[in-house]
Design a protein around this motif. Structure first.
Motif: not given
Length: 421
Positions: A25-26, A72-76, A82-83, A308-309
């Motif tokens: 969970p985020a 964007m690199n950090t997001l990937r 998985g977070n 997706k939450p």
């Protein structure tokens, strides 16, 4: 065995989806963005305050640098682990890529409730959709093809504000003779590409620009006009300072603010820096369309997607944010600091902001006359793979005087062809 681009993509998709299936969970509201300059930080604070006023906990996930590439690199990395955050600033074709991977929440219920079809300009709706459904919420419209002018430097140099390339180079010569850096340019690849982008739009015109950098038409990409754009780029080398390598865009804008440079080619987020420094348009600085692009509009759109939450509370947080983004109050306050146009044209522009009014007039004209173009240098016309290949070619040419404009044009075509394979 050598892994092809397609097989590598399929392999990464498998890893990402497997990792996401076991996501933890985020936090309440973790928001990824790359708004870190003075003007951008003020704009981001509007979003933060709005979220907190709705009773949510804001967790800032700001990753500055390289026009969003670092973010964007950090997001990937976060997504593969998985977070992912609940919300992230993503734009252009990247929205489609994340939606195709199955990460993004469908926003049709919010779009219908908030009447997005009536509020978002028609040419920009498709950018926010995947397979006919909304998966991103737009925030604003940036015009990329601006030339920013330090009026104090121009007065000291007795130079005229450029209207075409002849007057641009005449002003640059006078500024140089008066001891100013004529053209402020940071050496980051995307900044050099932004300069080339406006050159290409000017020389090719909006229709051929779109054929070259949206459709990747071979004839347009290998045309004499692209050669001419590279020729003009080479001529501009002599007007930039020697210490620009690696300098970020806001520090480059600071050269105009501090009265060290005369001009900068940059999107209207630069205006946010002038305002953050308490400079007045018409006194310290002004804006004009890049030479030859008065009737064209190269656009960049900031937007948010929602991963997706994992719970109903996370879903509600996302709903509240997405609904807030298109409210008149947010649109007015955020874009005043960001330098951009509200995505909603029923939201009044700040009084006295002549650049904003010019931008809105230019957008309306371009929309009605077919001269509205998604920006190549800011990821609206193509994928990051192709964009990166284009950046490499443009920067290799800019810093390698031995390469000819024709050689650069042919290299550009080969790079785009290879990146699409």
């Amino acid at each position: 065995m050598r892994m092809t681009h397609k097989s590598l993509s399929q392999w990464l998709i498998g890893i990402v989806l497997a990792a996401y299936s076991v996501a933890s969970p985020a936090s309440d509201v973790e928001v990824l963005h790359w708004w870190t300059s003075a003007g951008e930080a003020k704009a981001a604070s509007v979003l933060r305050k709005g979220i907190e006023q709705q009773g949510h906990q804001w967790q800032d996930f700001a990753v500055g640098g390289r026009a969003g590439i670092s973010a964007m690199n950090t997001l990937r990395i976060r997504a593969i682990s998985g977070n992912p955050p609940l919300a992230a600033q993503i734009k252009g074709p990247e929205i489609t890529e994340w939606a195709r991977l199955g990460f993004l929440r469908n926003l049709d219920d919010i779009a219908e409730a908030e009447h997005w079809e009536e509020k978002i300009p028609a040419p920009l709706r498709d950018v926010m959709q995947y397979q006919g459904s909304y998966v991103a919420a737009p925030i604003n419209i940036h015009r990329v093809n601006w030339l920013w002018v330090n009026l104090r430097a121009f007065e000291a140099a007795n130079a005229d504000i450029p209207t075409d390339f002849a007057s641009f180079f005449a002003a640059a010569d006078k500024l140089q003779q008066a001891g100013y850096t004529p053209l402020a340019l940071g050496g980051e690849p995307w900044q050099v590409a932004t300069l080339f982008d406006s050159l290409a739009l000017s020389v090719l015109g909006p229709q051929d620009y779109q054929r070259a950098f949206l459709d990747f038409d071979r004839k347009a990409l290998l045309s004499d006009d692209v050669v001419k754009a590279f020729t003009l780029l080479a001529r501009m080398r002599q007007y930039v300072d020697d210490s620009g390598q690696g300098r970020n865009w806001s520090d480059t804008t600071r050269l105009l603010i501090d009265n060290q440079a005369g001009m900068q080619v940059m999107g209207d987020w630069a205006k946010g820096e002038f305002f953050a420094a308490n400079q007045q348009e018409g006194k310290a600085f002004t804006c004009v369309a890049f030479p030859g692009t008065k009737n064209a509009f190269s656009y960049n759109v900031d937007s948010f997607v929602f991963f997706k939450p994992n719970s109903q509370s996370e879903r509600q947080s996302q709903t509240d944010i997405a609904s807030y983004l298109l409210t008149p109050q947010f649109q007015r306050d955020f874009n005043r600091y960001k330098g951009s146009l509200p995505i909603r044209f029923d939201v009044p522009l700040p009084k006295g902001d002549r650049c904003a009014q010019q931008s809105r007039d230019a957008f309306i004209y371009a929309q009605e006359n077919g001269t509205l173009s998604p920006s190549m240098s800011h990821g609206l016309s193509t994928t990051r793979y192709v964009q990166s290949a284009v950046f490499d070619v443009i920067n290799e040419f800019f810093y390698n005087p031995k390469q000819t404009p024709r050689e650069a044009t042919e290299a550009l075509y080969r790079a785009i062809l290879s990146a699409q394979a």
